[in-house]
Enzyme design. Structure first.
Site, PDB file in Angstrom:
ATOM      1  N   GLY A 214      28.722 -17.272  71.202  1.00 40.71           N
ATOM      2  CA  GLY A 214      27.325 -17.669  71.348  1.00 40.71           C
ATOM      3  C   GLY A 214      26.471 -16.590  71.993  1.00 40.71           C
ATOM      4  O   GLY A 214      25.304 -16.832  72.312  1.00 40.71           O
TER       5      GLY A 214
ATOM      6  N   SER B 246      25.159 -13.736  70.801  1.00 38.61           N
ATOM      7  CA  SER B 246      23.990 -13.259  70.048  1.00 38.61           C
ATOM      8  C   SER B 246      22.853 -14.270  70.102  1.00 38.61           C
ATOM      9  O   SER B 246      21.689 -13.896  70.286  1.00 38.61           O
ATOM     10  CB  SER B 246      24.370 -12.966  68.598  1.00 38.61           C
ATOM     11  OG  SER B 246      25.224 -11.848  68.531  1.00 38.61           O
TER      12      SER B 246
ATOM     13  N   HIS C 153      22.232 -13.680  59.125  1.00 38.80           N
ATOM     14  CA  HIS C 153      21.614 -13.477  60.444  1.00 38.80           C
ATOM     15  C   HIS C 153      20.133 -13.102  60.304  1.00 38.80           C
ATOM     16  O   HIS C 153      19.293 -13.564  61.077  1.00 38.80           O
ATOM     17  CB  HIS C 153      22.354 -12.394  61.223  1.00 38.80           C
ATOM     18  CG  HIS C 153      23.681 -12.827  61.754  1.00 38.80           C
ATOM     19  ND1 HIS C 153      23.860 -13.972  62.489  1.00 38.80           N
ATOM     20  CD2 HIS C 153      24.908 -12.246  61.678  1.00 38.80           C
ATOM     21  CE1 HIS C 153      25.134 -14.097  62.821  1.00 38.80           C
ATOM     22  NE2 HIS C 153      25.786 -13.062  62.337  1.00 38.80           N
TER      23      HIS C 153
ATOM     24  N   ASP D 214      18.228 -16.219  59.507  1.00 42.39           N
ATOM     25  CA  ASP D 214      18.128 -17.066  60.705  1.00 42.39           C
ATOM     26  C   ASP D 214      17.023 -16.566  61.630  1.00 42.39           C
ATOM     27  O   ASP D 214      16.259 -17.366  62.190  1.00 42.39           O
ATOM     28  CB  ASP D 214      19.458 -17.096  61.462  1.00 42.39           C
ATOM     29  CG  ASP D 214      20.530 -17.904  60.744  1.00 42.39           C
ATOM     30  OD1 ASP D 214      20.186 -18.671  59.821  1.00 42.39           O
ATOM     31  OD2 ASP D 214      21.717 -17.743  61.109  1.00 42.39           O
TER      32      ASP D 214
END
Length: 199
Positions: free
Chosen positions: A12, A14, A48, A51
């Site tokens: 967790g 990042s 990513h 996101d």
């Protein structure tokens, strides 16, 4: 202000680093150090990126797998001059991928022995630590905690583990805040740090 966020894979870290960044500024530059050598890595990087795009925080992505110290130097000069707007938060994700890229590049160079490559990596680590220490704007650095498991059975893995430990230790020395993220729970380890003077 420099913040170091460390932890294991999928801990967790990042997500926590991105949340910290959103508290430190109104926009950010996401410095990606990964090199997508295969389809799975490319897909992960794209996921990513998507996101971040829907996070509500404005990110600009910069890919820099090797020249991090130089990039920080350029960004240090580019932001914060007279009359300029608030500088963006810079988030580097991650230092251990940068180290991997540098290690593999040096190992592929015929002119370097393993000992010479490690000496050069120590120099590059110090260069990066100095660049982070001098960076005058909000900076968040993500790294992996890799030395808590078994000793790798091959030489390259042992060299990487040792260099990563030195990189993390040196970077923690110059960062204002240091967080360890485990099972999604961030812990401010500088606040918990024991001092020998307390004995």
């Amino acid at each position: 202000m420099a913040v170091l966020v460390t932890g294991g894979a999928r801990s967790g870290k990042s997500g926590f680093a991105e949340a910290c960044s959103a508290r430190l500024g109104t926009r950010g530059i996401y410095v990606a150090t990964s090199q997508p050598f295969d389809g799975e890595m490319a897909e992960r990087a794209e996921r990513h990126r998507l996101d971040r795009a829907v996070s509500g925080f404005p990110w600009e992505t910069v890919e820099e797998p090797l020249a991090l110290a130089e990039l920080l130097g350029r960004m240090s000069e580019a932001y914060g001059g007279a009359g300029s707007s608030e500088p963006p938060v810079v988030l580097v994700d991650c230092l251990t991928l940068w180290l991997t890229n540098r290690l593999l590049a040096l190992d592929e160079a015929d002119s370097f022995t393993a000992r010479d490559a490690d000496s050069e990596l120590e120099r590059l680590i110090e260069e990066l630590v100095l660049a982070a220490a001098r960076y005058p704007h909000p900076l968040v650095l993500v790294t992996n905690e890799v030395g808590s498991g078994i000793v790798p059975e091959y030489s390259l893995g042992r060299r990487f583990r040792d260099l990563a430990g030195r990189l993390n230790r040196r970077m923690a020395e110059v960062c204002d805040r240091v967080f360890l993220v485990t099972a999604g729970i961030p812990v401010d380890i500088r606040k918990l740090a024991f001092r020998l003077e307390e004995l």
